[in-house]
Design an enzyme around this catalytic site. Structure first.
Site, mmCIF file in Angstrom:
data_model
loop_
_atom_site.group_PDB
_atom_site.id
_atom_site.type_symbol
_atom_site.label_atom_id
_atom_site.label_comp_id
_atom_site.label_asym_id
_atom_site.label_seq_id
_atom_site.Cartn_x
_atom_site.Cartn_y
_atom_site.Cartn_z
ATOM 1 N N GLU A 229 0.881 -1.168 0.000
ATOM 2 C CA GLU A 229 0.000 0.000 0.000
ATOM 3 C C GLU A 229 0.913 1.210 0.000
ATOM 4 O OE1 GLU A 229 -1.679 3.121 0.336
ATOM 5 O OE2 GLU A 229 -1.591 2.732 2.491
ATOM 6 N N CYS A 263 -2.657 8.664 3.379
ATOM 7 C CA CYS A 263 -2.419 8.240 1.999
ATOM 8 C C CYS A 263 -3.624 8.528 1.114
ATOM 9 C CB CYS A 263 -2.039 6.766 1.947
ATOM 10 S SG CYS A 263 -3.216 5.673 2.759
#
Length: 477
Positions: A229, A263
């Site tokens: 990720e 993020c």
């Protein structure tokens, strides 16, 4: 004498924690030796152990939230939300394990049955980030433990104290000490961990550069599971809405929550040129009112500092680079506290820039791009190698359908912020945001591998074709 790692509070610079750097080889050996016993436990034992972990976190909820706030600088209300996610992850993971990796039996030919079961990979390395130092690694660790894996957890070198407390809570709940091992250290220890031949999988959350390097490292080793990720350069489109105030609030929430250190934070506001001035003015009006202070301040801050001065220096430099290359400042980035990594939220119109940097600006820096029509908005939103999160604010149902169908992102929202994804859904992106192994509810998929068996209690077989006839004359009496 072994080296030590020191953690300080970003908001104050005060000493917080100190601990010895780990011997990776020794920690791998301990976890590898202990893993078979954990894998052999019935799933019910692992489920109950992790439910005790959730209760242990609930018992120490305020202590953990306070530590997260102090070590990351995020406001206490934000840290409390992170702790709540840690607790909720257990029941969500139990449901996901049952749904996505549970045992199944199917009928087969000749009275046999087909059995589908899942096996753990073995020893999993979890590399955690500093922005959510408890929730994000826990999102890997809990499903991996449920599946029967052992864990080597290396928190970010910027948040080791939270990592240590999280591991202590696993152990207090009854997870064997050698099944979850804490790896304290920096990049050197991280590289040693990912390169170790006894590590069966890498579960990574962090920068694209590091994730790509790990992916390249294992290009010739398909036997290791790798879940990446790697952040985003996320767009939020504002289009044809009469509720400018709500649209602006969603933009601010997307771009500036957690000081932009998510993020899924929106880095690019793409807006119809005919309404751009109204939207920009309203976003700036809200951003001007945001309180920026230390985590426990009164009145309650919306934003804390960035993680350290290096991050703050890099972000302010990025703002200056955008400005010197054609960006028009709407709201300047300011360092309000000398020698501390506080930054004010910044806005810059980059419409006139011929080349816009496609990087993850991990902080409260919002780039604004004006476009003439909806097709241009989608084109601009897709003008990135990343593909994690994207939101459309306003627009018609048909336009949202067009947006959903054409946008390249793993999380696509309508009239909702780009951040705040639910752990009850898959979480992941495309492009250089991930490697098609979404986490959250889908973490169960990469924590165990499927094994299919065809089973029958007694052997039963014959060969009916392609055989010569028996020569009866050659047979004796």
């Amino acid at each position: 004498m072994s080296a030590t790692l020191i953690s300080t509070e970003p908001a104050t610079g005060a000493f917080l924690w100190e601990g010895p750097v780990s011997d990776v080889e020794a920690q791998v050996a301990r976890a590898r030796a202990a893993w078979p016993r954990w894998a052999a436990q019935p799933i019910a034992v692992r489920v109950e152990t992790l439910r005790r972990f959730a209760n242990a976190v609930r018992r120490d909820e305020e202590k953990l939230a306070d530590l997260i706030a102090r070590e990351t600088g995020k406001p206490l209300w934000d840290a409390r939300g992170e702790v709540e996610a840690v607790i909720n992850k257990v029941e969500i993971s139990i449901a996901a394990y049952s749904e996505r990796t549970g045992q199944k039996r199917l009928d087969a030919a000749m009275g046999a049955r087909q059995a589908l079961r899942h096996k753990p990979h073995g020893l999993m390395a979890v590399l955690g980030p500093y922005n959510f130092p408890a929730h994000l690694p826990n999102g890997h660790i809990v499903p991996a433990l449920l599946a029967g894996n052992a864990i080597l957890f290396k928190p970010s070198e910027k948040t080791p104290a939270v990592g240590e407390m999280l591991v202590r809570l696993y152990h207090e709940a009854g997870v064997p000490q050698d099944i979850v091992r804490l790896i304290v250290g920096g990049p050197k220890e991280g590289k040693a961990l990912t390169a170790h031949t006894d590590v069966n999988g890498i579960l990574f959350t962090g920068s694209a550069a590091t994730g790509i390097a790990i992916n390249r490292q294992f290009a010739s080793d398909p036997g290791k599971i790798l879940a990446l990720e790697m952040g985003g350069n996320n767009p939020i489109i504002v289009w044809d809405t009469v509720d400018i105030a709500s649209a602006a609030a969603l933009v601010v929430q997307s771009a500036f929550m957690s000081s932009g250190q998510r993020c899924t934070a929106a880095s690019r506001l793409i807006v119809r040129d005919s309404m751009a001035d109204m939207v920009i003015a309203e976003v700036k009006k809200i951003a001007d009112r945001l309180i920026i202070d230390h985590p426990h301040a009164d009145p309650t801050p919306y934003m804390g500092p960035l993680i350290d001065n290096q991050a703050a220096d890099g972000l302010t430099e990025s703002f200056l680079i955008l400005m010197s290359n054609g960006g028009r400042p709407i709201k300047h980035m300011v360092r309000p506290v000398k020698d501390r990594p506080f930054v004010t939220p910044a806005m810059i119109d980059v419409t006139a820039m011929t080349e816009r940097p496609d990087i993850e600006l991990f902080g409260p820096l919002l780039q604004i791009i004006r476009v003439p029509d909806f097709a241009a908005a989608i084109t601009e939103a897709n003008n990135t190698r990343y593909g994690l999160s994207a939101s459309l604010i306003g627009g018609s149902p048909d336009q949202y359908n067009q947006f959903w169908a054409n946008i390249r992102a793993g999380i696509v929202n309508w009239n909702r912020p780009t951040n705040g994804a639910s752990s009850k859904a898959p979480f992941g992106g495309v492009g250089i945001s991930g490697n098609h192994r979404p986490s959250a509810y889908y973490a169960a998929d990469y924590c165990a591998y499927p094994v299919v068996s065809s089973e029958i209690e007694q052997p039963r077989a014959s060969i009916g074709v392609g055989m010569r006839d028996i020569d009866v004359s050659a047979m004796g009496d």
